[in-house]
Structures are given as structure tokens and as C-alpha cells.
Design an enzyme around this catalytic site. Structure first.
Site, short mmCIF file in Angstrom:
data_model
loop_
_atom_site.label_atom_id
_atom_site.label_comp_id
_atom_site.label_asym_id
_atom_site.label_seq_id
_atom_site.Cartn_x
_atom_site.Cartn_y
_atom_site.Cartn_z
N GLU A 253 -6.79 5.23 7.50
CA GLU A 253 -6.39 6.69 7.12
C GLU A 253 -7.58 7.52 6.45
OE1 GLU A 253 -2.63 5.90 5.29
OE2 GLU A 253 -1.80 5.26 7.18
N SER B 222 3.19 -2.32 10.31
CA SER B 222 4.34 -2.41 10.45
C SER B 222 4.90 -3.86 10.01
CB SER B 222 4.82 -1.98 11.91
OG SER B 222 4.56 -0.60 12.18
N ASN C 51 0.90 -1.24 0.07
CA ASN C 51 -0.25 -0.27 0.18
C ASN C 51 0.78 1.31 0.07
OD1 ASN C 51 -1.75 2.15 0.62
ND2 ASN C 51 -2.11 1.48 2.77
N TRP C 52 1.02 1.68 -1.25
CA TRP C 52 2.04 2.89 -1.27
C TRP C 52 1.55 4.30 -0.73
CZ3 TRP C 52 4.38 2.80 -6.93
CH2 TRP C 52 5.10 1.64 -6.92
N LYS C 53 0.30 4.25 -0.36
CA LYS C 53 -0.30 5.50 0.14
C LYS C 53 0.09 6.72 -0.57
CE LYS C 53 0.16 3.54 4.49
NZ LYS C 53 0.02 3.68 6.00
N GLU D 56 -6.12 -4.55 10.37
CA GLU D 56 -4.84 -3.52 10.49
C GLU D 56 -5.05 -2.92 11.93
OE1 GLU D 56 -2.70 -2.36 6.53
OE2 GLU D 56 -4.20 -1.02 7.02
N GLY E 221 2.32 2.21 10.77
CA GLY E 221 3.31 3.35 10.55
C GLY E 221 4.05 3.67 11.75
N HIS F 169 -9.46 1.86 4.57
CA HIS F 169 -8.35 1.96 5.27
C HIS F 169 -8.29 2.91 6.47
CE1 HIS F 169 -4.12 2.93 6.25
NE2 HIS F 169 -3.82 1.76 5.84
N GLY G 260 2.80 -1.09 4.22
CA GLY G 260 2.98 0.17 3.77
C GLY G 260 4.39 0.51 3.65
N GLY G 261 5.05 1.10 4.72
CA GLY G 261 6.35 1.65 4.85
C GLY G 261 7.45 0.55 4.05
P1 PGA Z 1 2.55 0.19 7.72
O1 PGA Z 1 1.28 0.66 6.74
O2 PGA Z 1 3.25 -1.10 6.90
O3 PGA Z 1 3.47 1.31 7.14
O4 PGA Z 1 2.51 0.02 9.08
C1 PGA Z 1 0.47 -0.37 6.75
C2 PGA Z 1 -0.91 0.10 6.04
O5 PGA Z 1 -1.44 1.02 6.49
O6 PGA Z 1 -1.67 -0.45 5.18
#
Ligand code: PGA
Length: 257
Positions: free
Chosen positions: A101, A217, A13-15, A171, A177, A99, A238-239
Site C-alpha cells: 500500500e 488474507s 498490521n492495523w493499517k 505478501e 484485503g 508494504h 491485516g483484516g
Molecule cells: P490482509 O492484509 O490480511 O487484510 O489481507 C495483510 C497486509 O496487508 O499486511
């Protein structure tokens, strides 16, 4: 994971990260390190403006492209929005829905998440439905009830045939994050609850066919332990998905024979 009954899916998930040029560069880097045979499906969910570039760049690598959001109406006066048909027409396979966010910054609720799930399925896309509790909710001891409710709301009115096309991503908001990962036991407990919730709604045969991911994470150092849990069938990352080396290490963790 349990590959006998369901697909293992490793999805990035590149956001709001990477330009179109950076997308091309990432694809080239990934190609150089990607294992030949894969026992898991690999997906990259990219910003809407990078979708066309990503489809082209990942085409000969057996990497599917996903979107990070869609709007639930088919077309019309919704300035700035993107429909399921528009995504499907470009060759998109997956779309992240709900998500945390988007729930936190863009006012998404269980009701809009449900509408988006229907819109995605109608367009022939596979929704990756995100659920999870905040730290306060975990400390209140309501994680299980809350996640079960989010799953039920997201799938409301979805037929048994269509639910097989859905992916659920657990999640925990406090792990996204932050570098704080849920322990394998914490993640497994909630992912098993999600499968039980689907079993109550649709029966055992359907429940065992649904892919349930963990996200928050996930990184090379913890991926293997998380993926060893029978009800965790992949990751939403994500990251660590922004760096080809780390992403491929997670793919390799899911790729053990
Ligand atoms: P993260 O993000 O791996 O950076 O914690 C995961 C996500 O939000 O899908």
C-alpha cells in the site's frame, strides 16, 4: 515454520484503523483470550499516533508493538515524518517497511525501501520488509524474478550480522484485503525462493535464521496450513488482526507444540 532455527512471528498490521481508545479496548479483549505460554512472538503494528497507548496497553501481555512506517533520515525538516530513533525511544520493536500500500499510494520504491531498512537497523529496530507481486506480474510469470529482486534491493548493503534482525514478509498484492489467499503451495514456493535468495547472499547459516512471514488474507481457517510449510515462519495479518477473537485463533495455530 521451523522453531529450531528461527522465531515464529504473528504480527498484526492495523493499517489506518482504530483510535487510541479502541486500541485500549482491543488490548483488554485480547488479554482475556490470550494463551498463557506462547511458542511464537506476537506483534501488533499500529498507527504512529497509537504507539504510546499500545505500548502501555500491551506491556504485561508479552505482545511487542510495531510501527507501520518510518522515514529514513535521522531528523530535520521533513514535516509529518517519524524517524527510527523516535520509534525506538517509545519502546517500538518492529517496523513494517515497503508494504504494497505504501508502494502503491505513497511512491515507495525498492530504493526508498532499502534506505528505510538501513535507517531502521541503525535505530535498533527490526524491519518487517514486505515483498510481493501483483496479479499482472504473476500472470506474466515473473513472480520469482521480481520477488528475488525486491529482496536483493531491500537488503543491499546490509551486513550479515544485521540481516538476522530482519523479517521478510511475502505478501502477494492480489491476496491483500481481497479474501483471496495464496494456496499453501504458492506461498511456500515463494517463501522458499526468498530463503534461497538470502542463502546466495549471506550463506546457509544466516538464511536459516531469518523469519519469513506470509501475508494476504491470512485468517483462522487457513493459518494452520500456511504455517505448516517449513519456510513460512509466521504471518503479517491485516483484516483478521483487527478482531481479537480471530487474531488469537491465528496465534493458537502458530502455538501448536
Ligand atoms: P490482509 O492484509 O490480511 O487484510 O489481507 C495483510 C497486509 O496487508 O499486511
Amino acid at each position: 515454520m521451523n522453531r529450531r532455527y528461527r522465531k515464529t512471528i504473528i504480527a498484526g498490521n492495523w493499517k489506518m484503523n482504530k483510535t487510541a481508545s479502541e486500541t485500549k479496548k482491543f488490548a483488554e479483549e485480547l488479554k482475556a483470550v490470550m494463551p498463557k505460554a506462547k511458542w511464537c512472538e506476537v506483534v501488533v503494528c499500529v498507527p504512529a499516533v497509537n504507539i504510546q497507548t499500545a505500548i502501555k496497553a500491551f506491556k504485561d501481555m508479552r505482545v511487542s508493538v510495531g510501527a507501520e512506517n518510518l522515514f529514513y533520515e535521522k531528523s530535520g525538516a521533513y514535516t509529518g515524518e517519524v524517524s527510527g530513533d523516535m520509534l525506538k525511544d517509545l519502546g517500538v520493536k518492529y517496523v513494517i517497511i515497503g508494504h504494497s500500500e505504501r508502494r502503491q499510494y505513497f511512491g515507495e520504491t525498492d530504493v526508498t525501501v532499502n534506505k528505510k531498512v538501513h535507517a531502521a537497523l541503525e535505530a535498533g529496530l527490526h524491519p518487517i520488509i514486505c515483498v510481493g507481486e501483483s496479479l499482472e506480474q504473476r500472470e506474466m510469470g515473473i513472480t520469482m524474478e521480481l520477488v528475488a529482486l525486491q529482496v536483493k534491493a531491500a537488503l543491499s548493503g546490509v551486513s550479515a550480522e544485521k540481516v538476522r534482525k530482519c523479517v521478510i514478509a511475502y505478501e502477494p498484492v492480489w491476496a491483500i484485503g481481497t479474501g483471496k489467499t495464496a494456496t499453501a503451495e504458492q506461498a511456500a514456493e515463494v517463501c522458499t525462493l526468498i530463503r534461497t535468495t538470502i542463502r546466495h547472499l549471506y550463506g546457509a547459516r544466516i538464511a536459516r535464521s531469518v523469519t519469513i512471514q506470509y501475508g494476504g488474507s491470512m485468517k483462522p481457517a487457513n493459518a494452520a496450513e500456511l504455517l505448516a510449510q517449513p519456510d513460512i515462519d509466521g504471518g503479517l495479518i491485516g483484516g483478521a488482526a483487527l478482531k481479537s477473537g480471530e487474531f488469537v485463533d491465528i496465534i493458537n495455530a502458530a502455538n501448536q507444540e
